[in-house]
Design an enzyme around this catalytic site. Structure first.
Site, mmCIF file in Angstrom:
data_model
loop_
_atom_site.group_PDB
_atom_site.id
_atom_site.type_symbol
_atom_site.label_atom_id
_atom_site.label_comp_id
_atom_site.label_asym_id
_atom_site.label_seq_id
_atom_site.Cartn_x
_atom_site.Cartn_y
_atom_site.Cartn_z
ATOM 1 N N SER A 197 72.243 -17.752 67.532
ATOM 2 C CA SER A 197 73.621 -17.290 67.765
ATOM 3 C C SER A 197 74.554 -18.041 66.825
ATOM 4 C CB SER A 197 74.016 -17.594 69.209
ATOM 5 O OG SER A 197 75.412 -17.452 69.385
ATOM 6 N N TYR A 240 74.671 -23.495 76.789
ATOM 7 C CA TYR A 240 74.213 -22.310 76.053
ATOM 8 C C TYR A 240 74.208 -22.598 74.546
ATOM 9 C CZ TYR A 240 74.025 -17.698 73.940
ATOM 10 O OH TYR A 240 73.671 -16.631 73.150
HETATM 11 N N1 LIG Z 1 75.509 -10.532 73.071
HETATM 12 C C1 LIG Z 1 75.928 -11.541 72.328
HETATM 13 O O1 LIG Z 1 77.139 -11.726 72.099
HETATM 14 C C2 LIG Z 1 74.909 -12.451 71.681
HETATM 15 C C3 LIG Z 1 75.329 -13.219 70.583
HETATM 16 C C4 LIG Z 1 74.416 -14.074 69.985
HETATM 17 C C5 LIG Z 1 73.124 -14.159 70.460
HETATM 18 N N2 LIG Z 1 72.737 -13.412 71.530
HETATM 19 C C6 LIG Z 1 71.364 -13.553 72.024
HETATM 20 O O2 LIG Z 1 70.709 -12.310 71.873
HETATM 21 C C7 LIG Z 1 69.644 -12.200 72.816
HETATM 22 C C8 LIG Z 1 69.731 -10.860 73.510
HETATM 23 O O3 LIG Z 1 70.919 -10.789 74.255
HETATM 24 P P1 LIG Z 1 71.746 -9.449 74.483
HETATM 25 O O4 LIG Z 1 73.099 -9.684 73.963
HETATM 26 O O5 LIG Z 1 71.003 -8.277 74.020
HETATM 27 O O6 LIG Z 1 71.848 -9.488 76.086
HETATM 28 P P2 LIG Z 1 71.333 -8.471 77.208
HETATM 29 O O7 LIG Z 1 71.850 -7.108 76.948
HETATM 30 O O8 LIG Z 1 71.690 -9.137 78.490
HETATM 31 O O9 LIG Z 1 69.754 -8.453 77.027
HETATM 32 C C9 LIG Z 1 68.946 -9.534 77.408
HETATM 33 C C10 LIG Z 1 67.504 -9.076 77.478
HETATM 34 O O10 LIG Z 1 66.705 -10.210 77.863
HETATM 35 C C11 LIG Z 1 65.960 -9.890 79.024
HETATM 36 N N3 LIG Z 1 65.865 -11.041 79.911
HETATM 37 C C12 LIG Z 1 66.879 -11.769 80.417
HETATM 38 N N4 LIG Z 1 66.406 -12.724 81.225
HETATM 39 C C13 LIG Z 1 65.062 -12.591 81.239
HETATM 40 C C14 LIG Z 1 64.008 -13.278 81.894
HETATM 41 N N5 LIG Z 1 64.233 -14.311 82.704
HETATM 42 N N6 LIG Z 1 62.743 -12.868 81.682
HETATM 43 C C15 LIG Z 1 62.485 -11.817 80.861
HETATM 44 N N7 LIG Z 1 63.435 -11.129 80.202
HETATM 45 C C16 LIG Z 1 64.704 -11.510 80.399
HETATM 46 C C17 LIG Z 1 66.743 -8.753 79.703
HETATM 47 O O11 LIG Z 1 65.868 -7.916 80.420
HETATM 48 P P3 LIG Z 1 65.794 -7.867 82.026
HETATM 49 O O12 LIG Z 1 67.184 -8.014 82.553
HETATM 50 O O13 LIG Z 1 65.173 -6.518 82.307
HETATM 51 O O14 LIG Z 1 64.922 -9.004 82.374
HETATM 52 C C18 LIG Z 1 67.294 -7.997 78.511
HETATM 53 O O15 LIG Z 1 66.373 -7.049 78.044
HETATM 54 C C19 LIG Z 1 69.793 -13.411 73.748
HETATM 55 O O16 LIG Z 1 68.862 -14.400 73.335
HETATM 56 C C20 LIG Z 1 71.211 -13.885 73.491
HETATM 57 O O17 LIG Z 1 71.369 -15.252 73.742
HETATM 58 C C21 LIG Z 1 73.613 -12.554 72.153
#
Ligand SMILES: NC(=O)c1ccc[n+]([C@@H]2O[C@H](COP(=O)([O-])OP(=O)(O)OC[C@H]3O[C@@H](n4cnc5c(N)ncnc54)[C@H](OP(=O)(O)O)[C@@H]3O)[C@@H](O)[C@H]2O)c1
Length: 272
Positions: free
Chosen positions: A152, A165
């Site tokens: 991130s 985080y």
């Molecule tokens: N969105 C942002 O602004 C942003 C920015 C920088 C980096 N990121 C990173 O990008 C990655 C993806 O995030 P996103 O933004 O796409 O968020 P998201 O829409 O909440 O997706 C998160 C994914 O991870 C899975 N997940 C969460 N907890 C889990 C667990 N305990 N076991 C297995 N699977 C799990 C969720 O599936 P289930 O709920 O079905 O388990 C979902 O498919 C993360 O690592 C996040 O830190 C996000």
């Protein structure tokens, strides 16, 4: 935005046609899985929400005709991780995208420490375990392998109001940059994908109200395109703008700026 034909050709030539995407039930992981499926990759996809995971798998097969194997489980738990490793042992997976993760926000002193530790289990411990496992698996393959770690933009400085985080993503970024060098002789390409704000399920779970955000689709293509090219990708113009502007500042100033940004993202918590 779709992947270009020459990128698809290069990825398939280097890494074969099987990929694993963790956290593919929403947001960035779902967009990456969709792009890969559309490009003709067979997939293993994961998430905790089993019915949703299965319906995404069926939908990808119906739309693009590629094989998609859904493996559900909570990856913050070691038994689910072990199950995933066992279930994928026979598959020639050349691209592993460790995307599953979540964030928390607010002052650490007020947080439920169980949530904070659970986040470290998923964002750091599981990511380490899986990187180690798939790197060893890929090392014995005749062709190249690739491991993509979801970092991130918060990885590059401390962030008050999202202290743990940001620290978890600093771990991911540091691990990824080091592994990029360590695994090069093994013909394994490691990439840190380090986005800024993305509109996904992330903000609701992290209890943040983010301002301008990119869409998961906007960042999926630059991430996949950067595989095998460098150690870090800052996907999307907004991410580059934010990171490059912060990069030239002294560390103490960067921390104060990010404190202000995160204070805005969490303002509603203090008003509640
Ligand atoms: N969105 C942002 O602004 C942003 C920015 C920088 C980096 N990121 C990173 O990008 C990655 C993806 O995030 P996103 O933004 O796409 O968020 P998201 O829409 O909440 O997706 C998160 C994914 O991870 C899975 N997940 C969460 N907890 C889990 C667990 N305990 N076991 C297995 N699977 C799990 C969720 O599936 P289930 O709920 O079905 O388990 C979902 O498919 C993360 O690592 C996040 O830190 C996000």
């Amino acid at each position: 935005m779709e992947l270009r034909a020459n990128t698809i050709k290069r990825l398939k030539k280097d890494y074969g046609n099987w990929a694993l995407v963790t956290g593919a039930t929403s947001g960035i992981g779902k967009a990456l899985a969709t792009q890969l499926s559309k490009a003709g990759f067979n997939l293993v996809i994961t998430g905790r929400r089993e019915p949703l995971l299965h319906s995404i798998s069926t939908d990808l097969f119906d739309r693009y005709g590629t094989e998609t194997i859904p493996i559900s489980g909570d990856l913050s738990e070691q038994k689910s991780v072990e199950n995933l490793l066992k279930e994928t042992a026979h598959l020639p997976i050349g691209i592993v995208i460790l995307n599953a993760g979540f964030g928390t926000s607010g002052k650490l002193i007020d947080a439920d420490i169980k949530d904070e530790l659970n986040m470290l289990d998923l964002n750091c411990k599981t990511l380490l375990l899986m990187s180690h496992h798939y790197a060893n698996k890929m090392r014995n393959d005749s062709r190249k392998g690739s491991i993509v770690l979801l970092s991130s933009m918060v990885a590059f400085q401390a962030v008050p109001n999202a202290a743990n985080y940001a620290a978890s993503k600093a771990y991911v970024q540091s691990l990824g940059e080091a592994l990029h060098r360590e695994l090069k002789p093994e013909k394994i390409d490691v990439l840190c994908a380090s986005p800024g704000p993305v509109a996904s399920g992330f903000s609701e779970r992290a209890n943040m109200k983010m301002g301008k955000s990119l869409t998961p689709d906007e960042i999926a293509r630059p991430i996949l395109k950067a595989i095998g090219k460098r150690n870090t990708v800052l996907p999307g113009r907004l991410t580059k703008f934010l990171v490059y502007n912060l990069r030239i500042m002294p560390r103490s100033l960067k921390i104060r700026i990010m404190e202000k940004v995160m204070s805005g993202f969490t303002k509603h918590q203090r008003q509640a």
